[in-house]
Motif scaffolding. Structure first.
Motif, PDB file in Angstrom:
ATOM      1  N   SER A  26       0.827  -1.204   0.000  1.00 38.08           N
ATOM      2  CA  SER A  26       0.000   0.000   0.000  1.00 38.08           C
ATOM      3  C   SER A  26       0.859   1.250   0.000  1.00 38.08           C
ATOM      4  O   SER A  26       0.349   2.333  -0.231  1.00 38.08           O
ATOM      5  N   THR A  27       2.176   1.111   0.303  1.00 39.70           N
ATOM      6  CA  THR A  27       3.059   2.273   0.341  1.00 39.70           C
ATOM      7  C   THR A  27       3.845   2.442  -0.963  1.00 39.70           C
ATOM      8  O   THR A  27       4.692   3.299  -1.050  1.00 39.70           O
ATOM      9  N   GLU A  28       3.588   1.638  -1.967  1.00 41.43           N
ATOM     10  CA  GLU A  28       4.325   1.723  -3.222  1.00 41.43           C
ATOM     11  C   GLU A  28       4.037   3.055  -3.907  1.00 41.43           C
ATOM     12  O   GLU A  28       2.893   3.499  -3.974  1.00 41.43           O
ATOM     13  N   GLN A  29       5.097   3.732  -4.442  1.00 35.49           N
ATOM     14  CA  GLN A  29       4.941   5.023  -5.088  1.00 35.49           C
ATOM     15  C   GLN A  29       4.188   4.887  -6.410  1.00 35.49           C
ATOM     16  O   GLN A  29       4.371   3.928  -7.145  1.00 35.49           O
ATOM     17  N   THR A  30       3.367   5.879  -6.697  1.00 30.62           N
ATOM     18  CA  THR A  30       2.794   5.965  -8.026  1.00 30.62           C
ATOM     19  C   THR A  30       3.831   6.588  -8.951  1.00 30.62           C
ATOM     20  O   THR A  30       4.828   7.151  -8.492  1.00 30.62           O
ATOM     21  N   GLU A  31       3.577   6.539 -10.239  1.00 33.98           N
ATOM     22  CA  GLU A  31       4.528   7.124 -11.198  1.00 33.98           C
ATOM     23  C   GLU A  31       4.601   8.641 -11.010  1.00 33.98           C
ATOM     24  O   GLU A  31       5.674   9.231 -11.104  1.00 33.98           O
ATOM     25  N   SER A  32       3.464   9.264 -10.725  1.00 38.67           N
ATOM     26  CA  SER A  32       3.458  10.719 -10.505  1.00 38.67           C
ATOM     27  C   SER A  32       4.270  11.090  -9.269  1.00 38.67           C
ATOM     28  O   SER A  32       5.028  12.072  -9.278  1.00 38.67           O
ATOM     29  N   GLU A  33       4.125  10.322  -8.208  1.00 37.03           N
ATOM     30  CA  GLU A  33       4.889  10.593  -6.992  1.00 37.03           C
ATOM     31  C   GLU A  33       6.385  10.426  -7.244  1.00 37.03           C
ATOM     32  O   GLU A  33       7.196  11.234  -6.768  1.00 37.03           O
ATOM     33  N   ARG A  34       6.730   9.412  -7.995  1.00 39.72           N
ATOM     34  CA  ARG A  34       8.151   9.196  -8.309  1.00 39.72           C
ATOM     35  C   ARG A  34       8.688  10.348  -9.151  1.00 39.72           C
ATOM     36  O   ARG A  34       9.801  10.823  -8.929  1.00 39.72           O
ATOM     37  N   ALA A  35       7.902  10.805 -10.108  1.00 45.29           N
ATOM     38  CA  ALA A  35       8.331  11.919 -10.962  1.00 45.29           C
ATOM     39  C   ALA A  35       8.541  13.177 -10.134  1.00 45.29           C
ATOM     40  O   ALA A  35       9.529  13.900 -10.315  1.00 45.29           O
ATOM     41  N   ARG A  36       7.622  13.450  -9.213  1.00 45.37           N
ATOM     42  CA  ARG A  36       7.761  14.645  -8.369  1.00 45.37           C
ATOM     43  C   ARG A  36       9.000  14.546  -7.484  1.00 45.37           C
ATOM     44  O   ARG A  36       9.711  15.528  -7.277  1.00 45.37           O
ATOM     45  N   GLU A  37       9.269  13.378  -6.966  1.00 47.79           N
ATOM     46  CA  GLU A  37      10.445  13.187  -6.115  1.00 47.79           C
ATOM     47  C   GLU A  37      11.734  13.418  -6.906  1.00 47.79           C
ATOM     48  O   GLU A  37      12.672  14.057  -6.423  1.00 47.79           O
ATOM     49  N   ILE A  38      11.775  12.930  -8.139  1.00 49.52           N
ATOM     50  CA  ILE A  38      12.952  13.133  -8.997  1.00 49.52           C
ATOM     51  C   ILE A  38      13.164  14.618  -9.256  1.00 49.52           C
ATOM     52  O   ILE A  38      14.283  15.137  -9.159  1.00 49.52           O
ATOM     53  N   CYS A  39      12.075  15.320  -9.578  1.00 51.42           N
ATOM     54  CA  CYS A  39      12.172  16.760  -9.854  1.00 51.42           C
ATOM     55  C   CYS A  39      12.674  17.524  -8.634  1.00 51.42           C
ATOM     56  O   CYS A  39      13.546  18.396  -8.755  1.00 51.42           O
ATOM     57  N   LEU A  40      12.151  17.223  -7.476  1.00 54.35           N
ATOM     58  CA  LEU A  40      12.542  17.954  -6.269  1.00 54.35           C
ATOM     59  C   LEU A  40      14.003  17.702  -5.925  1.00 54.35           C
ATOM     60  O   LEU A  40      14.696  18.606  -5.439  1.00 54.35           O
ATOM     61  N   ARG A  41      14.481  16.492  -6.171  1.00 54.02           N
ATOM     62  CA  ARG A  41      15.907  16.223  -5.938  1.00 54.02           C
ATOM     63  C   ARG A  41      16.761  17.055  -6.886  1.00 54.02           C
ATOM     64  O   ARG A  41      17.806  17.575  -6.501  1.00 54.02           O
ATOM     65  N   GLN A  42      16.340  17.165  -8.135  1.00 53.82           N
ATOM     66  CA  GLN A  42      17.077  17.963  -9.110  1.00 53.82           C
ATOM     67  C   GLN A  42      17.072  19.444  -8.724  1.00 53.82           C
ATOM     68  O   GLN A  42      18.098  20.124  -8.788  1.00 53.82           O
ATOM     69  N   LEU A  43      15.929  19.936  -8.296  1.00 53.47           N
ATOM     70  CA  LEU A  43      15.796  21.345  -7.954  1.00 53.47           C
ATOM     71  C   LEU A  43      16.519  21.694  -6.659  1.00 53.47           C
ATOM     72  O   LEU A  43      16.831  22.860  -6.415  1.00 53.47           O
ATOM     73  N   ALA A  44      16.777  20.691  -5.831  1.00 52.25           N
ATOM     74  CA  ALA A  44      17.506  20.950  -4.585  1.00 52.25           C
ATOM     75  C   ALA A  44      18.972  21.276  -4.863  1.00 52.25           C
ATOM     76  O   ALA A  44      19.631  21.937  -4.065  1.00 52.25           O
TER      77      ALA A  44
END
Length: 235
Positions: A57-75
């Motif tokens: 039930s805690t598995e990331q959706t594709e949208s959540e994974r995409a947002r996480e990737i973007c935020l890491r890049q923007l950091a």
């Protein structure tokens, strides 16, 4: 006394019957869940139930994974929309999700290519001494639209560009060695690599040499910036 003992065995502090040895173990009950107050191993919580499809039930959706990737890049540093899209493509995020996430980031201002371009021009000009031509090339490589880049580059006028060129030459000239001709060519080349037009580069070096010493000043007097700039343009 018998009555009091009977009352205690009903609702008093010893109302619950003593636990048996089997109830003190961590083995799950018949329905697969641990008994209330018990854990699977030590202090670790019991396992989460899996979804009917078998995934957690805690598995990331594709949208959540995409947002996480973007935020890491923007950091690390600000990024343009094109830069983030390229990273998401490499991470095998679908085109539909990329558009959805980046559109939302555009909407709330997390991505702002115009602000990125203005900040890039200011930072790279003052930090590295880059001229408008070099800055335009860098913005293009990062996916900034030509119109947006042009508006950002307008904040850097010709006088400021010429002053920066002269400051770069003065700094390099302090440790420069060799004949005036060799120094002249080396410094003009340095400014050219930073994107300065030939006329601006030649004039900056000529003026700096004229103020250096008698030998350099004599050499500088023979320099025709306009003629040399025309030659450089034709090549």
């Amino acid at each position: 006394m018998a009555g009091r003992r009977g009352a205690r065995s009903g609702r008093g502090w010893d109302a619950l019957p003593p636990r048996t040895a089997s109830q003190n173990t961590d083995e799950p009950a018949a329905d697969g869940e641990l008994r209330r107050g018990e854990t699977g191993r030590g202090n670790a919580p019991g396992r989460r139930r899996s979804s009917p499809g078998g995934s957690s039930s805690t598995e990331q959706t594709e949208s959540e994974r995409a947002r996480e990737i973007c935020l890491r890049q923007l950091a690390v540093r600000p990024r343009t929309r094109v830069e983030l899209a390229k990273v998401l493509v490499r991470k095998e995020i679908s085109a539909e999700v990329i558009a959805e996430v980046l559109d939302r980031y555009d909407e709330v201002g997390i991505i702002d290519d115009a602000a990125f371009a203005r900040a890039w021009v200011t930072s790279r000009h003052h930090g590295r001494g880059l001229a408008r031509r070099a800055l335009a090339n860098e913005l293009r490589q990062r996916g900034v639209a030509a119109e947006v880049a042009g508006e950002a580059l307008e904040t850097l006028d010709e006088d400021e560009e010429a002053a920066t060129a002269r400051a770069l030459v003065d700094r390099k000239l302090r440790t420069a060695t060799g004949t005036p001709d060799a120094v002249f060519r080396r410094l003009v080349g340095m400014l050219a690599r930073k994107g300065y037009p030939a006329g601006v580069a030649i004039r900056a070096v000529k003026d700096a040499l004229a103020a250096r010493d008698a030998e350099a000043a004599e050499f500088a007097d023979q320099i025709d910036p306009d003629a040399l700039a025309d030659e450089a343009t034709e090549q």
